[in-house]
Design an enzyme around this catalytic site. Structure first.
Site, mmCIF file in Angstrom:
data_model
loop_
_atom_site.group_PDB
_atom_site.id
_atom_site.type_symbol
_atom_site.label_atom_id
_atom_site.label_comp_id
_atom_site.label_asym_id
_atom_site.label_seq_id
_atom_site.Cartn_x
_atom_site.Cartn_y
_atom_site.Cartn_z
ATOM 1 N N HIS A 177 0.847 -1.198 0.000
ATOM 2 C CA HIS A 177 0.000 0.000 0.000
ATOM 3 C C HIS A 177 0.878 1.241 0.000
ATOM 4 C CE1 HIS A 177 -3.278 -2.726 1.723
ATOM 5 N NE2 HIS A 177 -3.562 -2.463 0.460
ATOM 6 N N ALA A 178 0.599 2.107 -0.954
ATOM 7 C CA ALA A 178 1.497 3.222 -1.240
ATOM 8 C C ALA A 178 1.755 4.140 -0.046
ATOM 9 C CB ALA A 178 0.921 4.019 -2.412
ATOM 10 N N ARG A 179 0.709 4.467 0.697
ATOM 11 C CA ARG A 179 0.869 5.492 1.728
ATOM 12 C C ARG A 179 1.469 4.975 3.032
ATOM 13 N NH1 ARG A 179 -5.654 6.279 2.493
ATOM 14 N NH2 ARG A 179 -6.131 4.223 3.327
ATOM 15 N N GLU A 180 1.716 3.668 3.117
ATOM 16 C CA GLU A 180 2.218 3.094 4.369
ATOM 17 C C GLU A 180 3.744 3.171 4.384
ATOM 18 O OE1 GLU A 180 0.147 -0.715 4.373
ATOM 19 O OE2 GLU A 180 -1.783 0.319 4.252
ATOM 20 N N ARG A 235 -3.425 4.855 -1.935
ATOM 21 C CA ARG A 235 -3.240 3.490 -1.422
ATOM 22 C C ARG A 235 -2.957 2.460 -2.531
ATOM 23 N NH1 ARG A 235 -5.320 -0.269 2.536
ATOM 24 N NH2 ARG A 235 -6.526 -1.971 1.652
ATOM 25 N N ARG A 253 -6.111 -6.760 -2.499
ATOM 26 C CA ARG A 253 -7.412 -7.378 -2.750
ATOM 27 C C ARG A 253 -7.382 -8.106 -4.086
ATOM 28 N NH1 ARG A 253 -7.273 -5.767 1.482
ATOM 29 N NH2 ARG A 253 -8.723 -4.553 2.748
ATOM 30 N N HIS A 293 2.868 -3.901 6.480
ATOM 31 C CA HIS A 293 1.902 -2.817 6.260
ATOM 32 C C HIS A 293 1.950 -1.879 7.464
ATOM 33 C CE1 HIS A 293 -0.664 -4.486 2.881
ATOM 34 N NE2 HIS A 293 0.063 -5.555 3.195
ATOM 35 N N SER A 294 1.130 -0.848 7.424
ATOM 36 C CA SER A 294 0.883 -0.047 8.608
ATOM 37 C C SER A 294 -0.553 0.455 8.474
ATOM 38 C CB SER A 294 1.842 1.131 8.695
ATOM 39 O OG SER A 294 1.525 2.135 7.740
ATOM 40 N N TYR A 295 -1.213 0.908 9.519
ATOM 41 C CA TYR A 295 -0.755 0.943 10.885
ATOM 42 C C TYR A 295 -1.779 0.208 11.735
ATOM 43 C CZ TYR A 295 -4.454 4.430 11.074
ATOM 44 O OH TYR A 295 -5.674 5.052 10.958
ATOM 45 N N TYR A 345 -10.394 -7.240 10.042
ATOM 46 C CA TYR A 345 -11.690 -7.316 9.359
ATOM 47 C C TYR A 345 -11.585 -8.352 8.253
ATOM 48 C CZ TYR A 345 -8.861 -3.701 7.021
ATOM 49 O OH TYR A 345 -7.816 -2.994 6.471
HETATM 50 O O1 0X9 Z 1 -6.614 -4.295 4.485
HETATM 51 C C1 0X9 Z 1 -5.455 -4.666 4.252
HETATM 52 O O2 0X9 Z 1 -5.049 -4.978 3.139
HETATM 53 C C2 0X9 Z 1 -4.439 -4.732 5.408
HETATM 54 N N1 0X9 Z 1 -4.618 -3.604 6.261
HETATM 55 S S1 0X9 Z 1 -4.163 -2.124 5.723
HETATM 56 O O3 0X9 Z 1 -4.615 -1.147 6.679
HETATM 57 N N2 0X9 Z 1 -2.593 -2.040 5.705
HETATM 58 O O4 0X9 Z 1 -4.665 -1.925 4.404
HETATM 59 C C3 0X9 Z 1 -4.673 -6.005 6.214
HETATM 60 C C4 0X9 Z 1 -4.387 -7.268 5.455
HETATM 61 C C5 0X9 Z 1 -4.748 -8.499 6.215
HETATM 62 N N3 0X9 Z 1 -4.767 -9.644 5.340
HETATM 63 C C6 0X9 Z 1 -5.747 -9.858 4.402
HETATM 64 N N4 0X9 Z 1 -6.781 -9.085 4.287
HETATM 65 N N5 0X9 Z 1 -5.604 -10.906 3.625
HETATM 66 ZN ZN ZN Z 2 -1.656 -1.964 3.950
#
Ligand code: 0X9
Ligand code: ZN
Ligand code: ZN
Length: 406
Positions: A177-180, A235, A253, A293-295, A345
């Site tokens: 993710h770009a902004r992390e 992102r 995703r 990743h963050s955060y 989530y």
């Molecule tokens: O949502 C995401 O891709 C990750 N969080 S973030 O805030 N850095 O974007 C969590 C990824 C957890 N793993 C999966 N969703 N497979």
């Molecule tokens: Zn991320």
């Protein structure tokens, strides 16, 4: 004190406040942006926030989109201050985003060269990749694994003592993710530490003797470059397609793991757009790993595309807890560990689930510092402590994997 019967009580520090008009203090008329934390504890709160997202422009920092909202998880959003009076929320995490963006860089002139304690531009990282990979031919080499949508070469650094036989390997990537930005800083730190402590640190020496560590320093290069030049809060990738004016897909995703089912959007304009087809983003071609990743200070493992527990759940949890304890031992930073769906989530199409389903048993997603005070705008003064503590956790996992090769 009670803010309203319908909403959660508001404490003095506004820590648990959902709706509390008296908390919405001037200046109302700032045209700048603010980041808010909302604490929905009733289904109605979730509805209120979703409705808000429909009527005004809201940038979801956490979770990543309104579809992922549920009660009892913190919601961090960024909105223009002109919408303040429409907000049913309270805790102002960052009083004024513009100031926070400026404060993020330490004062003093920006160095012309790469620095491990700064957020480096892509150009600087690119020349760093070239120089670091030619610095120690016995320990490091690089390989181009493809090009990004905008044509930038993606380099993987292979760290490990040269060997005639194929060694078991660990894959580490940053910057999906770009902004992390703290994520991207960590991969550079990891490479530096590996090179400088090989031969003196027994754990690093044995790791690189027995295994190879493949490091992809910036996964989403196009997006990362864009966060430096145009939009700090970008992102996704930067891919375009005729017929839609919206740019990019969420690389996390886009993996072929329950693709575009839970927690992902099929709307190209969404920040969690899963792409037109699985792995449509050319960036998604590598195999296996630890992804940074963050955060939120979390250590996640599969699954995120389902609430079902992974076959290796108890082992994955045990290792995650050990790694979190190692991390905490340095500066007391607390991490929560657990399977993605239940801990953060549900969100399908992530790289960790994909790697796991391909047979990579030890598949982890780190969400680095902090828990929301600065969010994506973590100050540069925190790069060093964050990377130091994260090294302990990554080394813990690596040592465990090394002892438990399968
Ligand atoms: O949502 C995401 O891709 C990750 N969080 S973030 O805030 N850095 O974007 C969590 C990824 C957890 N793993 C999966 N969703 N497979
Ligand atoms: Zn991320
Ligand atoms: Zn209040």
């Amino acid at each position: 004190m009670e803010c309203s019967l319908k909403f959660a009580p508001c404490n003095v520090n506004h820590n648990y406040c959902v709706y509390c008009p008296e908390c919405v203090i001037p200046p109302f008329f700032s045209t700048r942006e603010k980041v808010f934390r909302l604490k929905p504890v009733l289904d109605e709160h979730v509805t209120v926030i979703k409705d808000l997202a429909k009527s005004i422009e809201v940038d979801f920092w956490r979770p990543e989109s309104p579809e992922l909202l549920t009660i009892d998880i913190d919601v961090d959003i960024r909105v223009s201050a002109i919408y303040l009076d429409m907000l049913y929320t309270i805790l102002v995490l960052i009083e004024d985003l513009q100031t926070a963006v400026e404060a993020q860089a330490d004062s003093g002139p920006t160095p012309r060269t790469h620095s491990y304690t700064k957020y480096n531009s892509w150009d600087k990282i690119q020349s760093w990749i070239a120089s670091v990979s030619s610095s120690n031919p016995n320990l490091i080499s690089r390989q181009v694994i493809g090009n990004t949508y905008e044509g930038r070469p993606m380099n993987v650094l292979k760290l490990g003592k040269k060997s005639s036989s194929t060694k078991p390997a660990i894959f580490l990537d940053c910057g999906i993710h770009a902004r992390e930005w703290i994520s991207t800083a960590f991969c550079q730190w990891f490479v530096k530490e590996a090179l400088s402590t090989y031969g003196s640190d027994s754990q690093m020496t044995s790791l690189l003797d027995q295994m190879d560590v493949f490091v992809l320093p910036v996964f989403n290069i196009d997006g990362y470059d864009y966060t430096h030049k145009s939009n700090r809060m970008w992102r996704k990738t930067r891919s375009r397609r005729s017929g839609s004016s919206c740019i990019g897909a969420d690389p996390n995703r886009n993996f072929d793991a329950g693709w575009c089912s839970l927690g992902a959007s099929s709307n190209p304009c969404s920040d969690t757009f899963c792409g037109y087809t699985p792995e449509s983003e050319i960036e998604s071609i590598m195999k296996a790993y630890i992804t940074i990743h963050s955060y939120s200070q979390l250590l996640l493992f599969p699954y995120s595309y389902t609430y079902e527990l992974a076959a290796d759940h108890s082992e994955l949890l045990k290792v995650a807890e050990g790694a979190s304890a190692a991390l905490r031992s340095l500066y007391g930073t607390r991490y929560t560990s657990g399977p993605g769906a239940a801990t953060i989530y549900p969100a399908a199409g992530g790289s960790d689930d994909w790697a796991y389903d391909l047979g990579v048993k030890y598949s982890y997603t780190f969400e680095l510092r902090d828990t929301g005070r600065y969010g994506f705008l973590l100050p540069e003064s925190q790069i060093k402590p964050t990377c130091e503590e994260t090294m302990l956790a990554v080394k813990y996992i690596a040592a465990y994997v090394q002892k438990n090769l399968y």
